[in-house]
Design a protein around this motif. Sequence first.
Motif, PDB file in Angstrom:
ATOM      1  N   TYR A  28      90.977  79.664-122.979  1.00 62.09           N
ATOM      2  CA  TYR A  28      89.727  80.118-122.368  1.00 62.09           C
ATOM      3  C   TYR A  28      89.097  79.053-121.476  1.00 62.09           C
ATOM      4  O   TYR A  28      88.259  79.361-120.622  1.00 62.09           O
ATOM      5  CB  TYR A  28      88.723  80.600-123.423  1.00 62.09           C
ATOM      6  N   LEU A  29      89.490  77.785-121.626  1.00 59.58           N
ATOM      7  CA  LEU A  29      88.968  76.740-120.748  1.00 59.58           C
ATOM      8  C   LEU A  29      89.324  76.989-119.287  1.00 59.58           C
ATOM      9  O   LEU A  29      88.583  76.597-118.386  1.00 59.58           O
ATOM     10  CB  LEU A  29      89.484  75.363-121.171  1.00 59.58           C
ATOM     11  N   ALA A  30      90.455  77.649-119.049  1.00 67.17           N
ATOM     12  CA  ALA A  30      90.838  77.974-117.673  1.00 67.17           C
ATOM     13  C   ALA A  30      89.799  78.890-117.037  1.00 67.17           C
ATOM     14  O   ALA A  30      89.464  78.745-115.855  1.00 67.17           O
ATOM     15  CB  ALA A  30      92.221  78.617-117.639  1.00 67.17           C
ATOM     16  N   ASP A  31      89.254  79.830-117.820  1.00 70.06           N
ATOM     17  CA  ASP A  31      88.212  80.720-117.316  1.00 70.06           C
ATOM     18  C   ASP A  31      86.938  79.925-117.029  1.00 70.06           C
ATOM     19  O   ASP A  31      86.267  80.163-116.021  1.00 70.06           O
ATOM     20  CB  ASP A  31      87.940  81.847-118.311  1.00 70.06           C
ATOM     21  N   PHE A  32      86.608  78.974-117.901  1.00 70.97           N
ATOM     22  CA  PHE A  32      85.437  78.132-117.663  1.00 70.97           C
ATOM     23  C   PHE A  32      85.597  77.373-116.347  1.00 70.97           C
ATOM     24  O   PHE A  32      84.662  77.281-115.559  1.00 70.97           O
ATOM     25  CB  PHE A  32      85.219  77.136-118.806  1.00 70.97           C
ATOM     26  N   GLN A  33      86.793  76.822-116.107  1.00 72.72           N
ATOM     27  CA  GLN A  33      87.022  76.082-114.864  1.00 72.72           C
ATOM     28  C   GLN A  33      86.906  77.008-113.663  1.00 72.72           C
ATOM     29  O   GLN A  33      86.302  76.659-112.653  1.00 72.72           O
ATOM     30  CB  GLN A  33      88.384  75.396-114.882  1.00 72.72           C
ATOM     31  N   ARG A  34      87.440  78.207-113.779  1.00 70.19           N
ATOM     32  CA  ARG A  34      87.367  79.176-112.674  1.00 70.19           C
ATOM     33  C   ARG A  34      85.912  79.503-112.354  1.00 70.19           C
ATOM     34  O   ARG A  34      85.501  79.492-111.200  1.00 70.19           O
ATOM     35  CB  ARG A  34      88.140  80.443-113.032  1.00 70.19           C
ATOM     36  N   ARG A  35      85.113  79.767-113.396  1.00 69.58           N
ATOM     37  CA  ARG A  35      83.708  80.125-113.191  1.00 69.58           C
ATOM     38  C   ARG A  35      82.890  78.950-112.650  1.00 69.58           C
ATOM     39  O   ARG A  35      81.886  79.164-111.980  1.00 69.58           O
ATOM     40  CB  ARG A  35      83.084  80.632-114.490  1.00 69.58           C
ATOM     41  N   ALA A  36      83.310  77.728-112.944  1.00 65.79           N
ATOM     42  CA  ALA A  36      82.580  76.538-112.476  1.00 65.79           C
ATOM     43  C   ALA A  36      82.752  76.318-110.976  1.00 65.79           C
ATOM     44  O   ALA A  36      82.057  75.496-110.384  1.00 65.79           O
ATOM     45  CB  ALA A  36      83.034  75.304-113.246  1.00 65.79           C
ATOM     46  N   GLY A  37      83.659  77.051-110.364  1.00 65.19           N
ATOM     47  CA  GLY A  37      83.854  76.938-108.913  1.00 65.19           C
ATOM     48  C   GLY A  37      84.410  75.589-108.523  1.00 65.19           C
ATOM     49  O   GLY A  37      85.408  75.128-109.061  1.00 65.19           O
ATOM     50  N   GLN A  38      83.742  74.935-107.576  1.00 71.67           N
ATOM     51  CA  GLN A  38      84.211  73.652-107.051  1.00 71.67           C
ATOM     52  C   GLN A  38      84.019  72.500-108.036  1.00 71.67           C
ATOM     53  O   GLN A  38      84.579  71.430-107.858  1.00 71.67           O
ATOM     54  CB  GLN A  38      83.482  73.321-105.739  1.00 71.67           C
ATOM     55  N   ARG A  39      83.216  72.709-109.073  1.00 64.78           N
ATOM     56  CA  ARG A  39      82.963  71.647-110.048  1.00 64.78           C
ATOM     57  C   ARG A  39      84.188  71.466-110.940  1.00 64.78           C
ATOM     58  O   ARG A  39      84.597  72.361-111.647  1.00 64.78           O
ATOM     59  CB  ARG A  39      81.744  71.990-110.915  1.00 64.78           C
ATOM     60  N   ARG A  40      84.768  70.290-110.883  1.00 63.57           N
ATOM     61  CA  ARG A  40      85.915  69.982-111.742  1.00 63.57           C
ATOM     62  C   ARG A  40      85.412  69.544-113.113  1.00 63.57           C
ATOM     63  O   ARG A  40      84.542  68.669-113.199  1.00 63.57           O
ATOM     64  CB  ARG A  40      86.740  68.875-111.108  1.00 63.57           C
ATOM     65  N   PHE A  88      85.481  67.896-123.419  1.00 64.74           N
ATOM     66  CA  PHE A  88      85.591  68.490-122.091  1.00 64.74           C
ATOM     67  C   PHE A  88      84.229  69.023-121.664  1.00 64.74           C
ATOM     68  O   PHE A  88      83.644  69.851-122.354  1.00 64.74           O
ATOM     69  CB  PHE A  88      86.642  69.609-122.130  1.00 64.74           C
ATOM     70  N   ALA A  89      83.729  68.556-120.534  1.00 64.66           N
ATOM     71  CA  ALA A  89      82.388  68.908-120.063  1.00 64.66           C
ATOM     72  C   ALA A  89      82.412  70.227-119.286  1.00 64.66           C
ATOM     73  O   ALA A  89      81.979  70.311-118.137  1.00 64.66           O
ATOM     74  CB  ALA A  89      81.809  67.765-119.225  1.00 64.66           C
ATOM     75  N   ALA A  90      82.922  71.274-119.930  1.00 64.69           N
ATOM     76  CA  ALA A  90      83.081  72.576-119.279  1.00 64.69           C
ATOM     77  C   ALA A  90      81.753  73.295-119.085  1.00 64.69           C
ATOM     78  O   ALA A  90      81.600  74.076-118.151  1.00 64.69           O
ATOM     79  CB  ALA A  90      84.042  73.445-120.091  1.00 64.69           C
ATOM     80  N   ASN A  91      80.810  73.080-119.991  1.00 60.39           N
ATOM     81  CA  ASN A  91      79.479  73.694-119.918  1.00 60.39           C
ATOM     82  C   ASN A  91      79.561  75.216-119.792  1.00 60.39           C
ATOM     83  O   ASN A  91      78.789  75.827-119.052  1.00 60.39           O
ATOM     84  CB  ASN A  91      78.649  73.091-118.777  1.00 60.39           C
ATOM     85  N   GLY A  92      80.526  75.802-120.491  1.00 60.67           N
ATOM     86  CA  GLY A  92      80.651  77.262-120.493  1.00 60.67           C
ATOM     87  C   GLY A  92      80.964  77.853-119.138  1.00 60.67           C
ATOM     88  O   GLY A  92      80.760  79.034-118.920  1.00 60.67           O
ATOM     89  N   GLY A  93      81.449  77.032-118.204  1.00 60.70           N
ATOM     90  CA  GLY A  93      81.768  77.519-116.866  1.00 60.70           C
ATOM     91  C   GLY A  93      80.580  77.523-115.912  1.00 60.70           C
ATOM     92  O   GLY A  93      80.680  78.048-114.802  1.00 60.70           O
ATOM     93  N   ARG A  94      79.480  76.930-116.313  1.00 62.10           N
ATOM     94  CA  ARG A  94      78.317  76.859-115.421  1.00 62.10           C
ATOM     95  C   ARG A  94      78.645  75.941-114.236  1.00 62.10           C
ATOM     96  O   ARG A  94      79.547  75.131-114.295  1.00 62.10           O
ATOM     97  CB  ARG A  94      77.098  76.353-116.187  1.00 62.10           C
ATOM     98  N   GLU A  95      77.842  76.058-113.185  1.00 59.20           N
ATOM     99  CA  GLU A  95      78.098  75.290-111.958  1.00 59.20           C
ATOM    100  C   GLU A  95      77.692  73.826-112.066  1.00 59.20           C
ATOM    101  O   GLU A  95      78.020  73.039-111.187  1.00 59.20           O
ATOM    102  CB  GLU A  95      77.391  75.942-110.773  1.00 59.20           C
ATOM    103  N   ASN A  96      76.964  73.455-113.130  1.00 54.27           N
ATOM    104  CA  ASN A  96      76.543  72.058-113.283  1.00 54.27           C
ATOM    105  C   ASN A  96      77.149  71.465-114.556  1.00 54.27           C
ATOM    106  O   ASN A  96      77.501  72.185-115.484  1.00 54.27           O
ATOM    107  CB  ASN A  96      75.016  71.955-113.314  1.00 54.27           C
TER     108      ASN A  96
END
Length: 140
Positions: A117-129, A61-69
């Motif tokens: 915790y992946l849900a939090d990463f997705q939330r922090r990533a904003g519009q980035r799926r 999963f390319a969550a990147n810790g919830g970063r925007e990129n």
Amino acid sequence: MSERLRRNQLVIDEFRSAGGVVGGDFEGTPLLLLTTTGARSGESRTMPMTYLEDGARLVVFAANGGRENHPGWYYNLLADPSAQVEVGTEAYAVTAAESEGAERERLWAEQLGRMPYLADFQRRAGQRRVPVIVLTRVDS
């Protein structure tokens, strides 16, 4: 070397010296090492990451810790879907493909059930799926 890269290298070293087992924050968490070819540099890049087994396939999963990129390894796989994985003491070649639609949703939901915790990463990533990447073993 950045602090993040230094921490990753410590995890990689522990993984390899302990037969794929890592302690600390990762104790009990399924980890693999993914080695990609840098999209711009052409150099090998290895990243430790959690994964989900889906039959014979591995899913990351390319969550990147919830970063925007998206993480660098994601772009590396877009440029060249051939990669190597290390799971436990086994290493082998894989081909990567991004999962979409109902399959993506199923895999995402399954991993959320295991790692909320992946849900939090997705939330922090904003519009980035967060991309869901399926790794299929290449028979030698």
